[in-house]
Design an enzyme around this catalytic site. Structure first.
Site, PDB file in Angstrom:
ATOM      1  N   GLY A   1       2.460   3.951  -3.281  1.00 21.64           N
ATOM      2  CA  GLY A   1       2.659   3.601  -1.870  1.00 21.64           C
ATOM      3  C   GLY A   1       1.406   2.994  -1.266  1.00 21.64           C
ATOM      4  CG  ASP A   2      -2.100   5.260  -0.854  1.00 20.57           C
ATOM      5  OD1 ASP A   2      -1.606   5.345   0.289  1.00 20.57           O
ATOM      6  OD2 ASP A   2      -2.519   6.243  -1.481  1.00 20.57           O
ATOM      7  CB  ILE A   3      -1.116   0.295  -5.150  1.00 19.58           C
ATOM      8  CG1 ILE A   3      -2.217   1.229  -5.684  1.00 19.58           C
ATOM      9  CG2 ILE A   3      -1.164  -1.061  -5.841  1.00 19.58           C
ATOM     10  CD1 ILE A   3      -2.030   1.655  -7.121  1.00 19.58           C
TER      11      ILE A   3
ATOM     12  CG  MET B   1       2.594   4.117   1.988  1.00 23.60           C
ATOM     13  SD  MET B   1       1.737   5.673   1.701  1.00 23.60           S
ATOM     14  CE  MET B   1       0.211   5.429   2.534  1.00 23.60           C
TER      15      MET B   1
END
Length: 85
Positions: free
Chosen positions: A32-34, A64
């Site tokens: 999700g961060d990437i 996100m």
């Protein structure tokens, strides 16, 4: 990221598949961060292009969860279950 993975459907395709009673497992990478960061860069570049063309600034807002839900593994899972959008 765990909440975004769960709500975005990534956890649905992880874990042992031979035991339906087994719990889902979160991904080892913070997907999700990437993916959120990737979509942020795309939004920033698009905003800069509009500023150069029109001289007007833009606001970039990235969720996100939205980024996670739209990424290829979630889309493939929905298509495999007949729920592709």
């Amino acid at each position: 990221d765990l909440t975004a993975q769960a709500a975005g459907g990534a956890i649905d395709i992880t874990g042992p598949h031979d035991d339906p009673a087994s719990p889902p497992v979160r991904w080892g990478v913070p997907i999700g961060d990437i993916v959120g960061a990737l979509y942020s860069v795309i939004g920033i570049l698009a905003a800069l292009a509009v500023r150069d063309r029109d001289g007007v600034g833009q606001q970039v807002s990235i969720s996100m969860l939205d980024a996670r839900a739209g990424s290829p593994p979630s889309a493939a899972r929905r298509a495999a279950r007949g729920r592709a959008r």
